[in-house]
Design an enzyme around this catalytic site. Structure first.
Site: not given
Length: 160
Positions: A9, A69, A141
């Site tokens: 992330d 991502e 996170d």
């Protein structure tokens, strides 16, 4: 065949990471954490921290694959650009270690983990803890990184 997956992330202030193992429909939590570049450091120094720490993670955990991502476009173009820099630093470190990288949109990750494409952080965290009972993420996170690894595992298990 057991696959070790690194989930990332990306973020300039907090880059979450997670390692899971996947074999068929079974998942096992291995490790997770957050890379925290110094907030007051210059951009290049912060990116170097992300690159170096991600490189160490790859050397330590030897993942077979990486999932990350996609950068979404914010209303603030500067924020989007900075996030893209952090994402690139992580991806270059992983790529330098010859680990294949798979990219996913945030809504696909959320849907793969929670069943809802617009799930909030609380829902993601709850599902991460249900799907991987050994995982105890301390930050959003870290939880998101675990979800990114899980999503990759779920979306690609028929390929392996």
């Amino acid at each position: 065949m057991t696959r070790r997956i690194l989930g990332i992330d990306p973020g300039l202030l907090h880059t979450g990471w997670a390692i899971i193992e996947s074999m068929g429909s079974e998942r096992r939590y291995i490790a997770s954490g957050v890379i925290l570049p110094p907030k007051n450091a210059e951009l290049a120094a912060r990116l170097a921290v992300i690159f170096n720490e991600m490189n160490k993670l790859c050397e330590t955990w030897q993942p077979d694959e990486c999932s990350i991502e996609y950068t979404f476009v914010n209303k603030n173009a500067t924020t989007t650009l900075l996030l893209g820099h952090a994402r690139a630093a992580a991806m270059v470190a992983v790529g330098t270690n010859n680990i294949p990288i798979f990219e996913y949109e945030p809504n696909k990750i959320k849907k793969a983990v929670t069943g809802v494409g617009h799930a909030d952080k609380t829902q993601i965290d709850a599902m991460v803890k249900i799907l991987l009972p050994g995982a105890h993420p301390k930050t959003a996170d870290e939880s998101d990184a675990i979800a990114i690894a899980l999503a990759h595992s779920n979306m690609n298990r028929l390929m392996f």
